[in-house]
Design a protein around this motif. Structure first.
Motif, PDB file in Angstrom:
ATOM      1  N   PHE A 213     -29.227  51.796  45.086  1.00 45.52           N
ATOM      2  CA  PHE A 213     -30.339  51.372  45.937  1.00 45.52           C
ATOM      3  C   PHE A 213     -31.071  52.585  46.510  1.00 45.52           C
ATOM      4  O   PHE A 213     -32.301  52.649  46.490  1.00 45.52           O
ATOM      5  CB  PHE A 213     -29.789  50.492  47.065  1.00 45.52           C
ATOM      6  N   LEU A 214     -30.305  53.559  46.998  1.00 45.81           N
ATOM      7  CA  LEU A 214     -30.911  54.767  47.556  1.00 45.81           C
ATOM      8  C   LEU A 214     -31.655  55.544  46.475  1.00 45.81           C
ATOM      9  O   LEU A 214     -32.736  56.081  46.715  1.00 45.81           O
ATOM     10  CB  LEU A 214     -29.835  55.654  48.184  1.00 45.81           C
ATOM     11  N   SER A 215     -31.073  55.593  45.280  1.00 43.07           N
ATOM     12  CA  SER A 215     -31.709  56.301  44.156  1.00 43.07           C
ATOM     13  C   SER A 215     -33.051  55.667  43.809  1.00 43.07           C
ATOM     14  O   SER A 215     -34.039  56.368  43.548  1.00 43.07           O
ATOM     15  CB  SER A 215     -30.777  56.282  42.942  1.00 43.07           C
ATOM     16  N   ASP A 216     -33.093  54.334  43.828  1.00 44.72           N
ATOM     17  CA  ASP A 216     -34.348  53.626  43.534  1.00 44.72           C
ATOM     18  C   ASP A 216     -35.426  53.946  44.566  1.00 44.72           C
ATOM     19  O   ASP A 216     -36.626  53.934  44.266  1.00 44.72           O
ATOM     20  CB  ASP A 216     -34.114  52.109  43.503  1.00 44.72           C
ATOM     21  N   LEU A 217     -34.974  54.247  45.802  1.00 44.58           N
ATOM     22  CA  LEU A 217     -35.925  54.602  46.863  1.00 44.58           C
ATOM     23  C   LEU A 217     -36.276  56.089  46.859  1.00 44.58           C
ATOM     24  O   LEU A 217     -37.092  56.554  47.649  1.00 44.58           O
ATOM     25  CB  LEU A 217     -35.337  54.250  48.236  1.00 44.58           C
ATOM     26  N   GLY A 218     -35.610  56.841  45.955  1.00 46.20           N
ATOM     27  CA  GLY A 218     -35.838  58.284  45.899  1.00 46.20           C
ATOM     28  C   GLY A 218     -35.135  59.032  47.014  1.00 46.20           C
ATOM     29  O   GLY A 218     -35.556  60.130  47.397  1.00 46.20           O
ATOM     30  N   LEU A 219     -34.045  58.456  47.545  1.00 45.85           N
ATOM     31  CA  LEU A 219     -33.301  59.072  48.634  1.00 45.85           C
ATOM     32  C   LEU A 219     -31.913  59.511  48.169  1.00 45.85           C
ATOM     33  O   LEU A 219     -31.288  58.836  47.347  1.00 45.85           O
ATOM     34  CB  LEU A 219     -33.133  58.085  49.809  1.00 45.85           C
ATOM     35  N   GLU A 220     -31.457  60.632  48.700  1.00 44.97           N
ATOM     36  CA  GLU A 220     -30.112  61.100  48.392  1.00 44.97           C
ATOM     37  C   GLU A 220     -29.099  60.611  49.418  1.00 44.97           C
ATOM     38  O   GLU A 220     -27.904  60.526  49.136  1.00 44.97           O
ATOM     39  CB  GLU A 220     -30.081  62.645  48.348  1.00 44.97           C
ATOM     40  N   GLN A 221     -29.569  60.301  50.633  1.00 43.81           N
ATOM     41  CA  GLN A 221     -28.671  59.916  51.714  1.00 43.81           C
ATOM     42  C   GLN A 221     -29.191  58.687  52.448  1.00 43.81           C
ATOM     43  O   GLN A 221     -30.395  58.433  52.479  1.00 43.81           O
ATOM     44  CB  GLN A 221     -28.550  61.057  52.733  1.00 43.81           C
ATOM     45  N   SER A 222     -28.257  57.947  53.041  1.00 42.46           N
ATOM     46  CA  SER A 222     -28.647  56.812  53.881  1.00 42.46           C
ATOM     47  C   SER A 222     -29.238  57.338  55.188  1.00 42.46           C
ATOM     48  O   SER A 222     -29.132  58.522  55.509  1.00 42.46           O
ATOM     49  CB  SER A 222     -27.418  55.953  54.192  1.00 42.46           C
ATOM     50  N   GLY A 223     -29.827  56.441  55.955  1.00 43.96           N
ATOM     51  CA  GLY A 223     -30.374  56.824  57.256  1.00 43.96           C
ATOM     52  C   GLY A 223     -29.299  57.361  58.183  1.00 43.96           C
ATOM     53  O   GLY A 223     -29.542  58.290  58.948  1.00 43.96           O
TER      54      GLY A 223
ATOM     55  N   ALA B 165     -35.083  50.402  59.808  1.00 45.29           N
ATOM     56  CA  ALA B 165     -33.883  49.683  60.254  1.00 45.29           C
ATOM     57  C   ALA B 165     -33.579  48.505  59.332  1.00 45.29           C
ATOM     58  O   ALA B 165     -32.419  48.181  59.080  1.00 45.29           O
ATOM     59  CB  ALA B 165     -34.071  49.196  61.693  1.00 45.29           C
ATOM     60  N   GLU B 166     -34.643  47.887  58.800  1.00 46.45           N
ATOM     61  CA  GLU B 166     -34.474  46.748  57.895  1.00 46.45           C
ATOM     62  C   GLU B 166     -33.740  47.175  56.623  1.00 46.45           C
ATOM     63  O   GLU B 166     -32.806  46.498  56.163  1.00 46.45           O
ATOM     64  CB  GLU B 166     -35.859  46.194  57.559  1.00 46.45           C
ATOM     65  N   ILE B 167     -34.145  48.317  56.054  1.00 42.98           N
ATOM     66  CA  ILE B 167     -33.480  48.834  54.849  1.00 42.98           C
ATOM     67  C   ILE B 167     -32.044  49.245  55.166  1.00 42.98           C
ATOM     68  O   ILE B 167     -31.117  48.969  54.402  1.00 42.98           O
ATOM     69  CB  ILE B 167     -34.266  50.024  54.261  1.00 42.98           C
ATOM     70  N   GLU B 168     -31.845  49.903  56.328  1.00 44.93           N
ATOM     71  CA  GLU B 168     -30.486  50.312  56.713  1.00 44.93           C
ATOM     72  C   GLU B 168     -29.575  49.104  56.871  1.00 44.93           C
ATOM     73  O   GLU B 168     -28.381  49.169  56.551  1.00 44.93           O
ATOM     74  CB  GLU B 168     -30.522  51.116  58.011  1.00 44.93           C
ATOM     75  N   ALA B 169     -30.134  47.989  57.362  1.00 47.23           N
ATOM     76  CA  ALA B 169     -29.345  46.766  57.503  1.00 47.23           C
ATOM     77  C   ALA B 169     -28.902  46.257  56.137  1.00 47.23           C
ATOM     78  O   ALA B 169     -27.762  45.793  55.963  1.00 47.23           O
ATOM     79  CB  ALA B 169     -30.155  45.703  58.242  1.00 47.23           C
TER      80      ALA B 169
ATOM     81  N   VAL C   4     -38.043  47.063  69.439  1.00 47.46           N
ATOM     82  CA  VAL C   4     -38.548  48.119  68.549  1.00 47.46           C
ATOM     83  C   VAL C   4     -37.619  48.302  67.339  1.00 47.46           C
ATOM     84  O   VAL C   4     -37.888  49.123  66.475  1.00 47.46           O
ATOM     85  CB  VAL C   4     -38.690  49.470  69.291  1.00 47.46           C
ATOM     86  N   GLY C   5     -36.517  47.512  67.286  1.00 49.98           N
ATOM     87  CA  GLY C   5     -35.561  47.636  66.183  1.00 49.98           C
ATOM     88  C   GLY C   5     -34.330  48.448  66.548  1.00 49.98           C
ATOM     89  O   GLY C   5     -33.536  48.815  65.677  1.00 49.98           O
ATOM     90  N   LYS C   6     -34.154  48.694  67.846  1.00 52.08           N
ATOM     91  CA  LYS C   6     -33.064  49.548  68.313  1.00 52.08           C
ATOM     92  C   LYS C   6     -31.683  48.967  67.975  1.00 52.08           C
ATOM     93  O   LYS C   6     -30.827  49.637  67.392  1.00 52.08           O
ATOM     94  CB  LYS C   6     -33.222  49.740  69.815  1.00 52.08           C
ATOM     95  N   SER C   7     -31.453  47.708  68.341  1.00 51.18           N
ATOM     96  CA  SER C   7     -30.151  47.095  68.086  1.00 51.18           C
ATOM     97  C   SER C   7     -29.938  46.806  66.606  1.00 51.18           C
ATOM     98  O   SER C   7     -28.822  46.874  66.103  1.00 51.18           O
ATOM     99  CB  SER C   7     -29.991  45.799  68.908  1.00 51.18           C
ATOM    100  N   THR C   8     -31.026  46.514  65.891  1.00 54.61           N
ATOM    101  CA  THR C   8     -30.919  46.326  64.439  1.00 54.61           C
ATOM    102  C   THR C   8     -30.440  47.614  63.777  1.00 54.61           C
ATOM    103  O   THR C   8     -29.562  47.599  62.911  1.00 54.61           O
ATOM    104  CB  THR C   8     -32.289  45.916  63.842  1.00 54.61           C
ATOM    105  N   LEU C   9     -31.013  48.737  64.215  1.00 50.60           N
ATOM    106  CA  LEU C   9     -30.599  50.029  63.668  1.00 50.60           C
ATOM    107  C   LEU C   9     -29.159  50.328  64.050  1.00 50.60           C
ATOM    108  O   LEU C   9     -28.358  50.778  63.219  1.00 50.60           O
ATOM    109  CB  LEU C   9     -31.524  51.134  64.182  1.00 50.60           C
ATOM    110  N   PHE C  10     -28.791  50.071  65.306  1.00 54.36           N
ATOM    111  CA  PHE C  10     -27.418  50.300  65.751  1.00 54.36           C
ATOM    112  C   PHE C  10     -26.438  49.493  64.905  1.00 54.36           C
ATOM    113  O   PHE C  10     -25.412  49.992  64.442  1.00 54.36           O
ATOM    114  CB  PHE C  10     -27.279  49.915  67.226  1.00 54.36           C
TER     115      PHE C  10
END
Length: 364
Positions: free
Chosen positions: A256-266, A239-243, A11-17
Motif C-alpha cells: 500500500f505504501l509503495s503504491d503511494l510512493g512512500l517508504e514509511q508510514s506516517g 489520518a484517513e490513510i494512516e487509519a 481536525v482529525g487529532k483522535s483519528t490520527l492517534f
C-alpha cells in the motif's frame, strides 16, 4: 519520550492517534469528545535491532518506546479556563514535545468549530492560549528577578532577557521563536514555557491531496512558512490513510505504501521527525539475554549512556566496549569483530554515536 497530540476539535487529532497507536481512543464528530487524555505506547521501529535479534536469538527483544497522549480539543479562552482549558494546559506541560494536528482538508460532513478551514487561524488560536499562559509565567519570573536585582546588579542581564521574551509573547510570537544565546537558551529551558516546547505541525490532508498534490497544497505551504519562522517542523500526513494502514498486515502495508510512493508510514515518519527535533539517537545492547535499544540525547558521553541502563553503571563506570552496528553486521558476530580488532575500548570522554553496539564494564 512523551508526545502530546493537540489540535482544535474535529481536525482529525483522535483519528490520527488511533491510527498510530491502535489504542482505540474514542473519535467522534463533536467538540470535547476527548476529555481525559488517551495514552498509547508505541514501539520505535528499528531494523538494526531486528538484525541483531536474528544474530543473537535473544530471550527478550526490547525496542525503544514513545508515549503518545491524545489531549482534549482546545477552544478560545482555554488559558482562562474555558472549555477544558486548565486540564489541557497541564497535560501539555507534562509532554516533551507537541504534535499539533492542523486541518488542511475540506469535508462538509465534518464540522469545523470556526465554520471554515484555515490552518493558520487554527494554529494561532491554540498558540494564543499557550502564549497567554506563558505571559503569566514570565511576568512572575520578571517580578522574582527584580527582587534579586536589588541585592545583586548581575541580574540586570537576566531581567533584560525576560523583558525581550515578554515583548515577543505580547506580539503573539512563541518563546521558541526568540533569538537566544547559549546562556539565554539555558535560562529559557529552566522555565516550563508551553510555547518553548518543540513542535511538529502534522498537516492533516485529504487522501486525494496527500497522494497526489502535496507540493501544490496551498494550505500546507502556509503552514510550512509559519513553521520556518518559529523553528518548528512540519509533517504532511493523512489520518484517513494512516487509519487504513493500521488495520493491514505487514505485507499489505508495504504494498500500500509503495503504491503511494512512500517508504514509511506516517508513524515512522513522525518518529523520525521527533528524534531529529529533540536531538535524540539510539544505542544498542545485544546478547542472548536481551537485544535492546536505548534512547539518549546527541552528545551524551559513555557514562551518561550507561546510566540509562542503571545508575550503578554510571557511578561505577570503567569502560565501554563499542562496535559500530555496520561493523558487527559485516563480521557476522561479536567474536569475529573482536578478531578483526573492530571492538574498541572507550573511556569516560567517549561521545556515543547513533547505532553504537555497546557492552559497559563497571564496578560498584
Amino acid at each position: 519520550m512523551k508526545l502530546g497530540i493537540v489540535g482544535l476539535p474535529n481536525v482529525g487529532k483522535s483519528t490520527l492517534f488511533n491510527a498510530i497507536t491502535n489504542a482505540g481512543a474514542q473519535s467522534a464528530n463533536y467538540p470535547f469528545c476527548t476529555i481525559e487524555p488517551n495514552v498509547g505506547i508505541v514501539s520505535v521501529p528499528d531494523k538494526r535491532l531486528d538484525k541483531l535479534a536474528e544474530m543473537y536469538d535473544p530471550d527478550k527483544y526490547t525496542p525503544a518506546t514513545i508515549e503518545f497522549v491524545d489531549i482534549a480539543g482546545l477552544v478560545k479562552g482555554a488559558s482562562k479556563g474555558e472549555g477544558l482549558g486548565n486540564k489541557f494546559l497541564s497535560n501539555i506541560r507534562e509532554c516533551d514535545a507537541i504534535v499539533h494536528v492542523v486541518r488542511c482538508f475540506e469535508n462538509d460532513d465534518i464540522i469545523h468549530v470556526e465554520g471554515s478551514v484555515d490552518p493558520l487561524r487554527d494554529i494561532e488560536t491554540i498558540n494564543l492560549e499557550l502564549i497567554l499562559s506563558d505571559v503569566e509565567m514570565i511576568e512572575r519570573r520578571i517580578d522574582k528577578t527584580k527582587k534579586l536585582l536589588k541585592a545583586d546588579k548581575k541580574y540586570q542581564i537576566e531581567l533584560d532577557f525576560w523583558g525581550r521574551v515578554l515583548e515577543a509573547l505580547n506580539e503573539g510570537k512563541c518563546a521558541r521563536a526568540v533569538d537566544c544565546t547559549e546562556e539565554e537558551a539555558a535560562l529559557l529551558s529552566d522555565v516550563a514555557l508551553l510555547t518553548n516546547k518543540p513542535v511538529i505541525y502534522a498537516a492533516n490532508m485529504s487522501d486525494t491531496d496527500f497522494s497526489s498534490g502535496i507540493q501544490d497544497n496551498a494550505r500546507l505551504k502556509r503552514v510550512k512558512e509559519l513553521a520556518a519562522e518559529e523553528g518548528a517542523a512540519v509533517l504532511p500526513i493523512c489520518a484517513e490513510i494512516e487509519a487504513e494502514i493500521s488495520e493491514m498486515d505487514k505485507d499489505d502495508k508495504e504494498m500500500f505504501l509503495s503504491d503511494l510512493g512512500l517508504e514509511q508510514s506516517g508513524l515512522d515518519r513522525l518518529i523520525n521527525e521527533c528524534y531529529s527535533l529533540l536531538g535524540l539517537i539510539s544505542y544498542l545492547t545485544a546478547g542472548k539475554q536481551e537485544v535492546r535499544a536505548w534512547t539518549i540525547k546527541k552528545g551524551t558521553k559513555a557514562p551518561g549512556a550507561a546510566g540509562k541502563i542503571h545508575s550503578d553503571f554510571e557511578r561505577g563506570f570503567i569502560r565501554a566496549e563499542v562496535i559500530a552496528y555496520d561493523d558487527i553486521i559485516a563480521c557476522g558476530s561479536m567474536v569475529a569483530a573482536k578478531e578483526k580488532g573492530l571492538v574498541r575500548s572507550e573511556g569516560k570522554e567517549y561521545v556515543m554515536n547513533d547505532g553504537d553496539v555497546v557492552l559497559f564494564r563497571f564496578n560498584v
